[in-house]
Design a protein around this motif. Structure first.
Motif, PDB file in Angstrom:
ATOM      1  N   TRP A  36     -13.748  31.452  28.792  1.00 17.39           N
ATOM      2  CA  TRP A  36     -13.082  32.790  28.371  1.00 17.39           C
ATOM      3  C   TRP A  36     -11.553  32.406  28.306  1.00 17.39           C
ATOM      4  O   TRP A  36     -10.911  32.060  29.156  1.00 17.39           O
ATOM      5  N   LEU A  37     -11.139  32.744  26.902  1.00 12.83           N
ATOM      6  CA  LEU A  37      -9.778  32.285  26.771  1.00 12.83           C
ATOM      7  C   LEU A  37      -8.802  33.520  26.948  1.00 12.83           C
ATOM      8  O   LEU A  37      -9.101  34.339  26.628  1.00 12.83           O
ATOM      9  N   ASP A  79     -10.552  36.840  27.369  1.00 10.94           N
ATOM     10  CA  ASP A  79     -10.118  37.612  28.738  1.00 10.94           C
ATOM     11  C   ASP A  79      -8.686  37.402  28.989  1.00 10.94           C
ATOM     12  O   ASP A  79      -8.305  36.446  29.892  1.00 10.94           O
ATOM     13  N   LYS A  80      -7.853  38.164  28.492  1.00  8.29           N
ATOM     14  CA  LYS A  80      -6.429  37.873  28.647  1.00  8.29           C
ATOM     15  C   LYS A  80      -6.101  38.068  30.009  1.00  8.29           C
ATOM     16  O   LYS A  80      -5.198  37.269  30.678  1.00  8.29           O
TER      17      LYS A  80
END
Length: 92
Positions: A36-37, A79-80
């Motif tokens: 999740w980046l 997902d910041k």
């Protein structure tokens, strides 16, 4: 090998997260990773593998990377607020 301060911190956090996990000993292992980046920047996902695999070994989850018989990684999404690697291990 010299590990940077950031790398040592990552390893310590990974070990702490893995303390309650299952131990595979010398058994063969399958590893699946979902990344999740934090953003859409261009990245090679294979570069995300080394640190977490070494940290799992260092934590005693398995004895050596040579026990891994299957390894997969995929971009799961963005997902910041909480970029992460979700790692699943199974006995092979």
């Amino acid at each position: 090998m010299l590990i940077s301060a950031e790398g040592r911190t990552y390893r310590q956090e990974a070990v702490a997260a893995a303390v309650i996990g299952y131990r595979f000993g010398a058994s063969k292992v399958r590893v699946s990773i979902e990344a999740w980046l934090p953003d859409n920047r261009r990245r090679d996902v294979d570069n995300l593998l080394k640190a977490p695999l070494d940290a799992l070994c260092h934590a005693g989850i398995y004895e050596d990377d040579s026990q891994i018989v299957e390894l997969s990684i995929r971009r799961a999404g963005l997902d910041k607020a909480n970029p992460r690697l979700e790692i699943t291990l199974e006995a092979a």
